[in-house]
Design an enzyme around this catalytic site. Sequence first.
Site, PDB file in Angstrom:
ATOM      1  N   GLU A  37       7.318  -3.548   8.332  1.00 53.45           N
ATOM      2  CA  GLU A  37       8.647  -3.626   7.767  1.00 53.45           C
ATOM      3  C   GLU A  37       9.233  -2.218   7.850  1.00 53.45           C
ATOM      4  O   GLU A  37       8.582  -1.261   7.403  1.00 53.45           O
ATOM      5  CB  GLU A  37       8.573  -4.082   6.305  1.00 53.45           C
ATOM      6  CG  GLU A  37       9.945  -4.373   5.761  1.00 53.45           C
ATOM      7  CD  GLU A  37       9.960  -4.701   4.269  1.00 53.45           C
ATOM      8  OE1 GLU A  37       8.900  -4.961   3.684  1.00 53.45           O
ATOM      9  OE2 GLU A  37      11.076  -4.682   3.712  1.00 53.45           O
ATOM     10  N   ARG A 262      -7.778  -4.609   3.511  1.00 52.08           N
ATOM     11  CA  ARG A 262      -6.963  -3.407   3.661  1.00 52.08           C
ATOM     12  C   ARG A 262      -7.852  -2.178   3.679  1.00 52.08           C
ATOM     13  O   ARG A 262      -8.929  -2.183   3.102  1.00 52.08           O
ATOM     14  CB  ARG A 262      -6.040  -3.215   2.455  1.00 52.08           C
ATOM     15  CG  ARG A 262      -5.046  -4.252   2.178  1.00 52.08           C
ATOM     16  CD  ARG A 262      -4.322  -3.916   0.871  1.00 52.08           C
ATOM     17  NE  ARG A 262      -3.394  -2.814   1.051  1.00 52.08           N
ATOM     18  CZ  ARG A 262      -2.173  -2.975   1.552  1.00 52.08           C
ATOM     19  NH1 ARG A 262      -1.741  -4.161   1.899  1.00 52.08           N
ATOM     20  NH2 ARG A 262      -1.367  -1.940   1.694  1.00 52.08           N
ATOM     21  N   LYS A 272       3.151   1.621   0.474  1.00 51.78           N
ATOM     22  CA  LYS A 272       4.437   2.216   0.833  1.00 51.78           C
ATOM     23  C   LYS A 272       5.307   2.449  -0.392  1.00 51.78           C
ATOM     24  O   LYS A 272       6.006   3.445  -0.471  1.00 51.78           O
ATOM     25  CB  LYS A 272       5.154   1.315   1.826  1.00 51.78           C
ATOM     26  CG  LYS A 272       5.293   1.986   3.185  1.00 51.78           C
ATOM     27  CD  LYS A 272       6.145   1.171   4.115  1.00 51.78           C
ATOM     28  CE  LYS A 272       5.385   0.020   4.708  1.00 51.78           C
ATOM     29  NZ  LYS A 272       6.234  -0.932   5.388  1.00 51.78           N
TER      30      LYS A 272
HETATM   31  P1  ATP Z   1       2.280  -1.269   1.964  1.00 50.86           P
HETATM   32  O1  ATP Z   1       1.428  -2.069   1.069  1.00 50.86           O
HETATM   33  O2  ATP Z   1       1.764   0.095   2.273  1.00 50.86           O
HETATM   34  O3  ATP Z   1       3.709  -1.263   1.555  1.00 50.86           O
HETATM   35  P2  ATP Z   1       2.908  -3.268   3.782  1.00 50.86           P
HETATM   36  O4  ATP Z   1       1.921  -4.341   4.041  1.00 50.86           O
HETATM   37  O5  ATP Z   1       4.020  -3.619   2.891  1.00 50.86           O
HETATM   38  O6  ATP Z   1       2.166  -1.963   3.341  1.00 50.86           O
HETATM   39  P3  ATP Z   1       4.025  -3.512   6.350  1.00 50.86           P
HETATM   40  O7  ATP Z   1       4.976  -2.633   7.048  1.00 50.86           O
HETATM   41  O8  ATP Z   1       4.465  -4.866   5.966  1.00 50.86           O
HETATM   42  O9  ATP Z   1       3.543  -2.702   5.085  1.00 50.86           O
HETATM   43  O10 ATP Z   1       2.655  -3.588   7.131  1.00 50.86           O
HETATM   44  C1  ATP Z   1       2.539  -3.876   8.484  1.00 50.86           C
HETATM   45  C2  ATP Z   1       1.145  -4.333   8.776  1.00 50.86           C
HETATM   46  O11 ATP Z   1       0.196  -3.325   8.404  1.00 50.86           O
HETATM   47  C3  ATP Z   1       0.780  -5.577   8.009  1.00 50.86           C
HETATM   48  O12 ATP Z   1       0.156  -6.481   8.894  1.00 50.86           O
HETATM   49  C4  ATP Z   1      -0.152  -5.101   6.950  1.00 50.86           C
HETATM   50  O13 ATP Z   1      -1.067  -6.095   6.622  1.00 50.86           O
HETATM   51  C5  ATP Z   1      -0.822  -3.890   7.607  1.00 50.86           C
HETATM   52  N1  ATP Z   1      -1.252  -2.932   6.598  1.00 50.86           N
HETATM   53  C6  ATP Z   1      -0.491  -2.336   5.661  1.00 50.86           C
HETATM   54  N2  ATP Z   1      -1.242  -1.557   4.863  1.00 50.86           N
HETATM   55  C7  ATP Z   1      -2.522  -1.650   5.307  1.00 50.86           C
HETATM   56  C8  ATP Z   1      -3.777  -1.086   4.895  1.00 50.86           C
HETATM   57  N3  ATP Z   1      -3.869  -0.263   3.853  1.00 50.86           N
HETATM   58  N4  ATP Z   1      -4.888  -1.414   5.605  1.00 50.86           N
HETATM   59  C9  ATP Z   1      -4.795  -2.238   6.664  1.00 50.86           C
HETATM   60  N5  ATP Z   1      -3.658  -2.805   7.092  1.00 50.86           N
HETATM   61  C10 ATP Z   1      -2.523  -2.525   6.431  1.00 50.86           C
HETATM   62 MG    MG Z   2       4.215  -5.954   3.907  1.00 48.06          MG
END
Ligand code: ATP
Ligand code: MG
Length: 567
Positions: A37, A262, A272
């Site tokens: 995102e 994660r 984030k």
């Molecule tokens: P955050 O929790 O940091 O806001 P998010 O999942 O909202 O992360 P996205 O931009 O939606 O952020 O993430 C893009 C991809 O990265 C998704 O498929 C998510 O599952 C993966 N991702 C995000 N954080 C992690 C993490 N700590 N470990 C592994 N994969 C991750």
């Molecule tokens: Mg997300």
Amino acid sequence: MSTAEARPSLDFVREAVAEDLRTGRFDGRVVTRFPPEPNGFLHIGHAKAICLDFGIAAAHGGACHLRFDDTNPMKEENRFVEAIKRDLRWLGFDWSEHEYFASDYYEQFYEYAVSLVRKGRAYVCDLGPDEIRAHRGTLTTPGQESPNRGRSIDENLELFERMRAGECADGSRTLRAKIDMASPNLNMRDPVMYRVLRATHHRTADAWCIYPMYDFAHGQSDSIERITHSLCTLEFEDHRPLYDWFLDELEIYHPRQIEFARLNITYTVLSKRRLVQLVDEGHVTGWDDPRMPTLAAMRRRGYTPEAIRAFCEKVGVTKTNSLSDVALLEHCLRDDLNARSPRVMGVLRPLKLVIDNYPAGQVEQMEAVNNPEDPGAGTREVPFSRELYIEQDDFREDPPRKFFRLAPGREVRLRYAYLVTCTDVVRNDAGEVVELHCTYDPETRGGTTPDGRKVKATLHWVSAAHAIEAEVRLYDRLFRTPRPGKDTGNYVDDINPHSLQVLTGCRVEPSVCGAEPGHRYQFERQGYFCVDPDSSPTRPVFNRTVPLRDAWAKIDQAAGRKGSKAS
Ligand code: ATP
Ligand code: MG
């Protein structure tokens, strides 16, 4: 090397992909996607997902799509799109022509929604956000049905059209899936599909005043792109039934979703929302502050993409959440930097050293090895003269036991140069040592001792007249506890107030002159350093990437680990 290491067993995600290839489930295709995102910068947690998504596609000659899941115009910005692409490329991944945006599918999503309304599977609800929440129930009590759940298909079609046409106030109406308000899975209790929101989107501008919810966009985007394996983190496991429901009701192509744990790292926050807070509240200087766990920050600090990829491989892919030790990340970093970084001498806290018996005005070029790990890296010349700087820490007027470096009357080796003996100490009015006087032994050029006498210490140094003045930024962990917020309840309270130390007046050997930002060195005995973009041509600024000591290597050896997984 053991057999297990030579042929690593597949993790459960790769195993599932292999199984689908065996059974022909997707006609031999492998198409994955990385779906950020654009509401912030990528962090090392994303790197884990990226390595998996791109790695699996590459292993099978498939494609990995970069798709921006941009369904929340309030938080998304084009500068984040650009930053994400920059960091992905830097990390070493290429999505070629496969760059997509969920916002490109808005019209298609709308049609999907209309078709669900036509099937009687979605309805327009007049409850506000708070009422919807109140009606939702809890894990132990069922939800309450919306008073509008029984609306006719025609009325729903008309109202949904009016929502799109801008006739409804923000938050006044939603489109909801008609599933089951008593479902034990809260995601299935008539989830919102569309909301009314007047916000300018970074790509579609003001074309829409209704926006799909993430859950109504993600699965359909995967379907439209004919993704075979949709890999996501564990928190989406409970959303899978909802994605399945939408795809089944819409009767469209169905990818396979697989959830993995994660990445979490000690002394680090990887959400984030929290990283945004650190930036917005000024706890750090920006997304690329070298203390942040973002890829942009790590690049600026001096991390290599190879080190980050090696770390992601080491932590592996598991089904249960765990916490990885930041020392493992630093171990991967040192491993890589050790092999590739040219060595130079830099003095962080200079102390003047005058060699009284060395001819004034004489300069000798000393031959220094660029990288003992890489014979091909060759040697360079380092100027030596009568006045030098050494590290303040390398001198003690009253040396404790086991301090073998310079002290009055003691002889030490100056790396690549001569043996010197301290003969005198100059103090300022405050009584602090500000200058040392020494004599050198001309028979010891190159640091050799023809008579075989031993000295216990070898010090780095720079020639005072030739050295370049530099600023050096030393970093410690951004948080002082392994799990920020665990005990204090608020991770901000666990911020380490001493995470940045700026040293000015450092002196570095002249060979670093003109080094471009991003250039990496090992300063002998001090660690790995990287030239910061804040540098000017006359005054470089160095970030210390990481000190030399590697605690993990010792743990690794002591425990006899194979260094494969750190689960
Ligand atoms: P955050 O929790 O940091 O806001 P998010 O999942 O909202 O992360 P996205 O931009 O939606 O952020 O993430 C893009 C991809 O990265 C998704 O498929 C998510 O599952 C993966 N991702 C995000 N954080 C992690 C993490 N700590 N470990 C592994 N994969 C991750
Ligand atoms: Mg997300």
